[in-house]
Design an enzyme around this catalytic site. Sequence first.
Site: not given
Lengths: 232, 80
Positions: A86, A206, A208
């Site tokens: 990002c 994302h 994660e």
Amino acid sequence: MKIGIVVFPGTNRERDMAQAFQVASGKAPQMLWHQQDNVDGFDLIVLPGGFSFGDYLRSGAMAAHSPIMRAVRQFAEKGGYVLGVCNGFQLLTEAQMLPGALLRNAGMRFLSQDCHLKVEGRDSIFTAGWERGAVFRAPLAHGDGNYTAAPEVLDQLEGEGRVAFRYCDAAGQVKHHDAHVNMNGSARSIAGVLSENRRVCGLMPHPENLTEDILGGTDGLPLFNGILEGLG
Amino acid sequence: MKVRVFVYLKNGVLDPQGKAVEHALHSLGFEEASDVRISRVVDLHVKANDAAAAKEQGEKMARVLLANEVIEDFRVEVSA
């Protein structure tokens, strides 16, 4: 294995990133403040998401000139591994460690929703956790995610297998002109790219944030497993 | 010396902001408006002996930070 996560003023995804590596490796990464001027001894440097320096001027533009980025650039030039997610991806393009740039989303709106990604990159630890062509779900949250580069740069990225991830629908269909699929209007639906030596990777979504069942799924976990396996 | 740096998207780079403003202008009755592009102006002062030196400093700042030459072009103007 030593993983460092860089924190700039305005970074806000560093703990999500640390948690994902903790889940995958059982070991907590180390946080690195942006004024630090060396990253010696690390195996991987991660530039997490957020709004470094308030996204003033352009997303990632100020952070790209911070002391730690000189060290990260040298680290990468010596073959070090760098992941930018990002704002970290925007920063890597501003630092010219990855080609292209990220413009305002084509629809002008900040997007915060799930997307699907197709794994297309070759010979990289950042895509090694999946079969090539695999499709996975990932959350995205950004205002400037519209990837652009000169046509010859895009051709080169595609020709060299350096498009790491592409936006697609749940069935794996890539649709450049469908705003429900290529939500930010990225050139050729590119969501993530690799450097020439394939050791620097940037992507907008994302992974994660989908690494534990309690978060709603583990769709993003192969990114971390692939990296950890690759680093040995 | 006063330095004014104009930073604008290169020709051919999509400008979603300009597009949105163009739509708004059309809906306000300004149908004659087309090719709307939004750019940025950065004003600053520098200590320099002459206009040429000030311009050079402005251009250097633009190349290093103020513009991203992958997507933007810039122009520097100097006044006393």
